[in-house]
Design an enzyme around this catalytic site. Structure first.
Site, PDB file in Angstrom:
ATOM      1  N   ASP A  63       0.820  -1.214   0.000  1.00 51.67           N
ATOM      2  CA  ASP A  63       0.000   0.000   0.000  1.00 51.67           C
ATOM      3  C   ASP A  63       0.855   1.266   0.000  1.00 51.67           C
ATOM      4  OD1 ASP A  63      -2.235  -1.524  -0.055  1.00 51.67           O
ATOM      5  OD2 ASP A  63      -2.883  -1.117   1.998  1.00 51.67           O
ATOM      6  N   GLY A  64       2.029   1.210   0.638  1.00 46.53           N
ATOM      7  CA  GLY A  64       2.909   2.367   0.636  1.00 46.53           C
ATOM      8  C   GLY A  64       3.375   2.722  -0.769  1.00 46.53           C
TER       9      GLY A  64
ATOM     10  N   ASN B 289      -4.538   8.685   1.837  1.00 49.11           N
ATOM     11  CA  ASN B 289      -4.778   8.058   3.138  1.00 49.11           C
ATOM     12  C   ASN B 289      -5.040   9.073   4.248  1.00 49.11           C
ATOM     13  OD1 ASN B 289      -4.846   5.328   2.706  1.00 49.11           O
ATOM     14  ND2 ASN B 289      -2.909   4.876   3.722  1.00 49.11           N
TER      15      ASN B 289
ATOM     16  N   ASP C  96       0.478  13.233  21.150  1.00 51.32           N
ATOM     17  CA  ASP C  96       1.685  13.063  20.343  1.00 51.32           C
ATOM     18  C   ASP C  96       1.461  13.509  18.909  1.00 51.32           C
ATOM     19  OD1 ASP C  96       2.999  12.060  22.511  1.00 51.32           O
ATOM     20  OD2 ASP C  96       2.972   9.967  21.867  1.00 51.32           O
TER      21      ASP C  96
ATOM     22  N   THR D  94      -8.535   2.676   7.355  1.00 49.97           N
ATOM     23  CA  THR D  94      -8.035   1.339   7.681  1.00 49.97           C
ATOM     24  C   THR D  94      -6.520   1.316   7.837  1.00 49.97           C
ATOM     25  OG1 THR D  94      -8.005   0.804   5.313  1.00 49.97           O
ATOM     26  CG2 THR D  94      -9.951   0.146   6.573  1.00 49.97           C
TER      27      THR D  94
ATOM     28  N   TYR E  85      -3.267   4.129   9.476  1.00 54.28           N
ATOM     29  CA  TYR E  85      -2.749   4.629  10.753  1.00 54.28           C
ATOM     30  C   TYR E  85      -3.879   4.975  11.721  1.00 54.28           C
ATOM     31  CZ  TYR E  85       0.611   7.233  13.708  1.00 54.28           C
ATOM     32  OH  TYR E  85       1.398   7.672  14.726  1.00 54.28           O
ATOM     33  N   SER E  86      -4.935   5.578  11.209  1.00 60.74           N
ATOM     34  CA  SER E  86      -6.058   5.958  12.066  1.00 60.74           C
ATOM     35  C   SER E  86      -6.642   4.745  12.783  1.00 60.74           C
ATOM     36  CB  SER E  86      -7.141   6.653  11.228  1.00 60.74           C
ATOM     37  OG  SER E  86      -8.286   6.927  11.999  1.00 60.74           O
TER      38      SER E  86
ATOM     39  N   SER F 229      -5.135   1.978  13.627  1.00 56.69           N
ATOM     40  CA  SER F 229      -4.222   1.495  14.667  1.00 56.69           C
ATOM     41  C   SER F 229      -4.253   2.375  15.910  1.00 56.69           C
ATOM     42  CB  SER F 229      -2.795   1.415  14.115  1.00 56.69           C
ATOM     43  OG  SER F 229      -2.261   2.700  13.894  1.00 56.69           O
TER      44      SER F 229
END
Length: 294
Positions: free
Chosen positions: A74-75, A148, A178, A189, A191-192, A194
């Site tokens: 995905d990256g 994303n 942070d 689906t 970073y958010s 996680s």
């Protein structure tokens, strides 16, 4: 058909799959264009027996290719999107990574997917993007769009930051955390998720704001309309913070204020007949599977 191939350096274990893909596309009489840095990497890995035209910037593929194939996870797909921008070029991803929400074509069985694409047996799913801008500086050399998420982080590990967030001019919250994630449905689906954010269906017309390790435990992610404009002002002891726009990062002075809103264009994501959002969730998140049997 003219297909642009995008990729980055990969592990030796996938070389056989890449060689097979190029050979298969050549056998289908596809006119292949290869991302220049990726092409140079490939020439150090194997001899494909063919030479292909290359590209390295947006202007070279706009109006010149029919679609793009991203080779990787995905990256890699997000990096490919930064080249496509507002060109309207449809994109699909062959997954050489791990999870693969965006790059959904299996590397072990891509021939059927390629046949479907070459025969126009696919749907286009329009995915919205975010735009981040500032009146003070030019961010990311003008390529300030994210499929994303757009995220602000603390600059170092010394202390949390304060993110003062306003929606359409009204104060939403001062986040002591942070960092803060502003995600599209596509990015919900990533970073958010996680950090405890909700999963949002594509084309739902929403964004999600998710704090990263907030100081106050009563601060939770919030879903907002994609018609809203979000303004961020950051306070930090170091007088700097990190701004992330998908795979791009910049160090920013705290005097720089940000405006985040929906981008004026969408990305055309190729979805094959057997794919659906819910089937992807079931497969990638192991929904409905008793993991105790693994």
């Amino acid at each position: 058909m003219r297909i642009a191939i995008y990729g980055r350096e990969f592990q030796p274990s996938v070389i056989a799959h890449v060689k097979h893909l190029f050979k298969y596309l050549v056998g289908k009489n596809v006119d292949i264009w290869v991302y220049d840095p990726f092409y140079k990497f490939l020439t150090t890995q194997f001899e494909c027996g063919f030479s292909f035209p290359t590209y390295h910037k947006y202007e070279q593929i706009k109006d010149n290719v029919d679609l793009m194939l991203s080779l990787g996870g995905d990256g890699t797909m997000l990096s490919a999107v930064s080249l496509i921008r507002d060109s309207g070029i449809p994109i699909a991803g062959i997954n050489f990574g791990r999870l693969g929400f965006l790059a959904s074509i299996n590397k072990n069985d891509f021939e059927h997917a390629i046949d479907d694409i070459l025969n126009n047996r696919y749907d286009i799913q329009k995915r919205v993007l975010l735009s981040v801008e500032s009146e003070q500086i030019n961010l990311f050399q003008g390529n300030h769009y994210a499929l994303n998420d757009i995220t602000v982080f603390r600059y170092d590990s010394s202390a949390m930051i304060t993110v003062n967030a306003r929606i359409n001019g009204e104060l939403l919250n001062s986040y002591w955390a942070d960092g803060l994630i502003i995600a599209t449905p596509t990015g919900s689906t990533a970073y958010s998720l996680s950090c405890g954010g909700p999963i949002i269906m594509p084309e739902s017309g929403n964004f999600v704001i998710t704090p990263i390790s907030p100081h106050n435990l009563n601060v939770r992610p919030i879903v907002i309309s994609n018609q809203f404009t979000l303004e961020l002002e950051i306070e930090s002891r170091s007088n700097q913070y990190i701004l992330s726009c998908d795979s791009k990062n910049e160090s920013i002075d705290t005097s720089v204020k940000l405006t985040i809103k929906q981008a004026p264009f969408t990305i055309n994501l190729i979805r094959l007949p057997h794919e659906s959002f819910f089937s992807t969730l079931r497969e990638k998140l192991l929904w409905g599977i008793d993991v105790r049997n693994y």
